[in-house]
Scaffold this motif. Structure first.
Motif, mmCIF file in Angstrom:
data_model
loop_
_atom_site.group_PDB
_atom_site.id
_atom_site.type_symbol
_atom_site.label_atom_id
_atom_site.label_comp_id
_atom_site.label_asym_id
_atom_site.label_seq_id
_atom_site.Cartn_x
_atom_site.Cartn_y
_atom_site.Cartn_z
ATOM 1 N N LYS A 1 0.830 -1.203 0.000
ATOM 2 C CA LYS A 1 0.000 0.000 0.000
ATOM 3 C C LYS A 1 0.863 1.250 0.000
ATOM 4 N N ALA B 1 1.788 1.669 -3.557
ATOM 5 C CA ALA B 1 0.657 1.943 -4.450
ATOM 6 C C ALA B 1 0.037 3.314 -4.173
ATOM 7 N N GLU B 2 0.071 3.756 -2.917
ATOM 8 C CA GLU B 2 -0.535 5.036 -2.531
ATOM 9 C C GLU B 2 0.487 5.850 -1.732
ATOM 10 N N THR B 3 1.512 6.283 -2.432
ATOM 11 C CA THR B 3 2.632 6.947 -1.762
ATOM 12 C C THR B 3 2.217 8.246 -1.079
ATOM 13 N N HIS B 4 1.141 8.870 -1.558
ATOM 14 C CA HIS B 4 0.705 10.137 -0.965
ATOM 15 C C HIS B 4 0.205 9.973 0.463
ATOM 16 N N LEU B 5 -0.084 8.731 0.890
ATOM 17 C CA LEU B 5 -0.600 8.514 2.245
ATOM 18 C C LEU B 5 0.498 8.390 3.293
ATOM 19 N N SER C 1 -3.590 14.132 2.971
ATOM 20 C CA SER C 1 -2.836 14.553 1.794
ATOM 21 C C SER C 1 -3.722 15.383 0.871
ATOM 22 N N GLN D 1 -4.064 14.717 -2.186
ATOM 23 C CA GLN D 1 -4.767 13.742 -3.009
ATOM 24 C C GLN D 1 -6.066 13.294 -2.341
ATOM 25 N N GLU D 2 -6.063 13.167 -1.021
ATOM 26 C CA GLU D 2 -7.295 12.776 -0.318
ATOM 27 C C GLU D 2 -8.360 13.868 -0.442
ATOM 28 N N ASP E 1 -9.645 13.443 -3.962
ATOM 29 C CA ASP E 1 -10.495 12.255 -4.041
ATOM 30 C C ASP E 1 -11.883 12.543 -3.467
ATOM 31 N N PRO F 1 -12.342 9.223 1.084
ATOM 32 C CA PRO F 1 -11.351 8.141 1.139
ATOM 33 C C PRO F 1 -11.503 7.276 2.385
#
Length: 335
Positions: free
Chosen positions: A166, A169-173, A311, A313-314, A317, A324
């Motif tokens: 993870k 796959a989801e480096t922004h987290l 983030s 990105q969240e 999203d 998220p």
């Protein structure tokens, strides 16, 4: 009084002329620690000494903070050292302890008052459970080393736990997940074997040395961290010690660049409101204008605001899709 708990390192010609210019406790009992941000402490033994020797070959980029290498613990017993860690924390010093195990870390962290909003994470390739009842999130674990029951339990209840897959796959987290912890235990087994060949518990898969450095920089950027412990079952060969030392350098860089930008303290932020028609809710996000870091606010109209690091990105999203999963779990936890 520091000498009650600490034995200073013996003078070493290489350390005197080190590039890093890390200050060292000389043994004088009148040491004033008020200006320091990071304090390094080592467990007795050659492993810690070799890591610190490796660290001293790196360059000094840290003009914004003062750091000190206090030396060696007189006793490894956690109970004996609780007061030391807390006194350093009271002076706003983050403590980094080399070569102690998860049990030692758990004993220290479980001594904090639960009303202090204390949270902790274990970075390892597997789960470690505390005999002191300490609740941890788990970072960089590898699913083939964890029982299915434990995976389900963590998946249902943990907000920030992230497997190795993870993280990639989801480096922004990774950054927001690591931002608000009070205590972090970093097991050398989290790194892949080729980068820490002395580690007896590492797998061919794991965090690369570069990824570990980035993770440590994120951790260093936290303004809430009280204690970080580096441990694991490893032989102190040159590559392993150099890799650990290198990751510590990036922890220092993160601390040097950090600012206390939490919305409860720094009001220099913008607020963004996202209306979600399907959930019939409005979600509030905050972005600090100086650092660009984001938070999710679960109760912007309440006097007791609840924030979780998130983030950009969240936020995006939430605009384009449903809330998220990590933020949804947070809401479910506090309500």
């Amino acid at each position: 009084m520091i000498d009650h708990w600490i034995i200073p390192w013996k003078q070493n010609e290489e350390r005197i002329h080190s590039h890093l210019a890390l200050e060292r406790f000389s043994g004088k009992s009148d040491l004033n620690l008020n200006s320091y941000r990071l304090a390094f402490i080592s467990a007795p033994g050659s492993r810690s000494e070799k890591i610190m020797d490796s660290l001293n070959y790196f360059e000094n980029h840290f003009s914004q903070i003062k750091m000190i290498d206090l030396g060696i613990l007189r006793k490894s017993d956690a109970t004996f050292n609780i007061q030391l860690i807390k006194e350093l924390n009271e002076g706003d010093i983050t403590v980094v302890v080399l070569d102690q195990d998860f049990r030692w870390f758990s004993a220290i962290m479980s001594s904090y008052n639960k009303n202090e909003n204390i949270s902790q994470a274990c970075i390892s390739n597997k789960f470690m459970f505390s005999e002191y009842g300490l609740t941890c999130d788990f970072i960089a674990f590898q699913r083939h080393l964890v029982s299915q029951d434990h995976l389900i339990r963590i998946g249902d209840h943990s907000i920030n736990s992230m497997s190795l897959g993870k993280i990639r796959a989801e480096t922004h987290l990774a950054e927001p997940a690591l931002r608000d912890y009070s205590g972090i235990y970093f097991d050398v087994s989290a790194l892949r074997r080729c980068d820490v060949p002395g580690s007896h518990s590492s797998m061919p898969t794991g965090l690369s040395a570069e990824e570990a450095c980035q993770v440590m920089k994120y951790i260093g950027g936290s303004t809430r961290l009280k204690l970080m412990v580096i441990g694991g079952d490893f032989h102190p060969d040159d590559i392993t010690c150099d890799t650990i030392a290198q990751s510590l350098w990036y922890l220092m860089e993160g601390a040097n660049q950090s600012k206390n930008d939490h919305p409860s303290i720094d009001k220099n932020y913008q607020q963004f409101i996202v209306d979600n028609e399907s959930m019939k809710e409005s979600f509030h996000f905050v972005k600090n204008n100086s650092t660009g870091r984001w938070w999710f606010n679960a109760g912007s109209e309440n006097e007791n605001e609840e924030y979780i690091a998130c983030s950009h990105q969240e936020y995006l999203d939430t605009i384009h899709k449903e809330l998220p999963d990590r933020l949804f779990k947070y809401l479910a936890k506090i309500y």
